[in-house]
Design a protein around this motif. Structure first.
Motif, short mmCIF file in Angstrom:
data_model
loop_
_atom_site.label_atom_id
_atom_site.label_comp_id
_atom_site.label_asym_id
_atom_site.label_seq_id
_atom_site.Cartn_x
_atom_site.Cartn_y
_atom_site.Cartn_z
N SER A 227 28.82 46.36 40.47
CA SER A 227 28.48 44.93 40.51
C SER A 227 28.82 44.26 39.18
O SER A 227 29.41 43.17 39.14
N ALA A 228 28.48 44.93 38.08
CA ALA A 228 28.74 44.35 36.76
C ALA A 228 30.23 44.24 36.48
O ALA A 228 30.70 43.24 35.92
N VAL A 229 31.00 45.25 36.88
CA VAL A 229 32.45 45.22 36.66
C VAL A 229 33.09 44.10 37.48
O VAL A 229 33.95 43.37 36.98
N LEU A 230 32.68 43.97 38.73
CA LEU A 230 33.21 42.90 39.57
C LEU A 230 32.93 41.53 38.95
O LEU A 230 33.82 40.67 38.88
N ALA A 231 31.70 41.32 38.50
CA ALA A 231 31.32 40.02 37.93
C ALA A 231 32.05 39.73 36.63
O ALA A 231 32.21 38.56 36.25
N ASP A 232 32.53 40.78 35.96
CA ASP A 232 33.18 40.61 34.66
C ASP A 232 34.70 40.55 34.76
O ASP A 232 35.38 40.35 33.75
N SER A 244 43.88 37.79 41.22
CA SER A 244 44.85 36.78 41.66
C SER A 244 45.57 37.21 42.93
O SER A 244 45.96 36.37 43.74
N GLY A 245 45.74 38.51 43.11
CA GLY A 245 46.37 39.00 44.33
C GLY A 245 45.56 38.70 45.57
O GLY A 245 46.10 38.62 46.68
N LEU A 246 44.25 38.54 45.38
CA LEU A 246 43.36 38.20 46.49
C LEU A 246 43.21 36.69 46.64
O LEU A 246 42.53 36.22 47.57
N GLY A 247 43.79 35.93 45.73
CA GLY A 247 43.62 34.48 45.76
C GLY A 247 42.25 34.07 45.27
O GLY A 247 41.75 33.01 45.63
N ILE A 248 41.64 34.90 44.42
CA ILE A 248 40.30 34.64 43.89
C ILE A 248 40.38 34.50 42.37
O ILE A 248 41.05 35.29 41.70
N GLN A 249 39.69 33.51 41.83
CA GLN A 249 39.70 33.30 40.39
C GLN A 249 38.61 34.08 39.69
O GLN A 249 38.81 34.62 38.60
N SER A 250 37.42 34.12 40.30
CA SER A 250 36.31 34.81 39.64
C SER A 250 35.27 35.23 40.66
O SER A 250 35.19 34.69 41.77
N LEU A 251 34.47 36.23 40.26
CA LEU A 251 33.38 36.75 41.08
C LEU A 251 32.07 36.63 40.31
O LEU A 251 32.07 36.53 39.08
N ARG A 252 30.98 36.65 41.02
CA ARG A 252 29.66 36.65 40.39
C ARG A 252 28.79 37.71 41.04
O ARG A 252 28.97 38.05 42.22
#
Length: 275
Positions: A227-232, A244-252
């Motif tokens: 969870s921490a790695v994804l959010a970071d 960016s390959g997923l079309g996502i800029q950031s996760l929380r």
């Protein structure tokens, strides 16, 4: 490894091979099949590699031939970690104990209907009595939400279910269907030759997006680390490039309650899995 997972491996659904590196643990990471397995493996590879580098455990990419099969595998507990749609999460959180790890931070999920650029369809009312393509009955924003909102408007359509979001876009581009359901991310990531033939006719309301989640058998310390790695991820160039390959800029980092807006819809389509 249980019998079901052995069969899962034997038919080649797991797309990431075990490397020569010695790993303390290996976990399956299931991804909802919104697109082809080949395309998903390509775009998810960098994300899983980033997780491996930061956590010290290995992830084997996994998907399914279609969304109903993916749902059954979630029900059977095949995946240690999974990326699933919002309705999937509320259902499998309640009935199988999957716990939220993260979700997209920069945008909520919103369904859409696409038509061909040269289509005579310009208003939703023109879909009355027509066949409309959807990826599956329980695809949340690409199927459940638009069908529900159309029904509230009194627009009666005949849904036709295909195998993926890509199949929807292809079917509409080839004029098999007048319109089809999808979401912005998969539409934007579709092949240019197909996307260039399509236009967005309409968008639904917005909801909490797809969930990264873990099965309850996963060690809590490992789950917290993931969870921490994804959010970071958006805080490093490598992480941003992978997302960016997923079309996502950031996760929380996420809590199970983040999907209360979806729970409020009181959806019951997956209840048949409990029989």
């Amino acid at each position: 490894m249980n019998k079901l997972l052995k069969r899962f491996v034997s038919v080649g659904v797991l797309a990431t091979a075990i490397s020569g590196q010695a790993w303390a643990e290996t976990f399956t990471f299931g991804v909802v099949p919104q697109q082809s397995a080949t395309k998903l493996a390509k775009v998810w590879g960098p994300v899983l590699k980033h997780l491996e580098d930061k956590t010290g455990v290995q992830f084997q990419f996994a998907t399914a031939t279609d969304i109903p099969t993916f749902e059954q595998r979630l029900m059977d507990g095949v995946y240690d970690f999974a990326y699933m749609n919002p309705y999937h999460f509320t259902f499998f959180n309640e009935h199988k104990g999957y716990t939220a790890l993260a979700h997209r931070a920069d945008k909520k999920i919103q369904g859409l209907l696409v038509t061909r650029n040269d289509s005579s369809i310009t208003e939703l009312s023109q879909l009355e009595g027509k066949e409309v393509a959807f990826p599956s009955p329980a695809a949340f924003a690409a199927s459940l939400v638009p069908r529900g909102e159309l029904a509230k408007m009194g627009i009666n359509i005949t849904p036709r279910y295909v195998s993926s979001h890509d199949s929807v876009y292809l079917g509409v581009s080839r004029e098999f269907f007048l319109a089809g359901g999808g979401i912005g991310r998969t539409f934007n990531n579709s092949k240019d030759a197909i996307k260039s033939q399509l236009k967005v006719l309409w968008k639904t309301e917005e909801y909490t997006p797809h969930a990264f989640a873990n099965h309850p058998r996963v060690n809590a310390d490992i789950a917290r680390k993931v969870s921490a790695v994804l959010a970071d991820m958006s805080n490093s160039e490598e992480g941003k490039a992978a997302l960016s390959g997923l079309g996502i800029q950031s996760l929380r980092a996420a809590n199970d309650s983040d999907w209360d807006d979806v729970r409020a819809l009181k959806l019951t389509l997956l209840d048949s899995l409990l029989d």
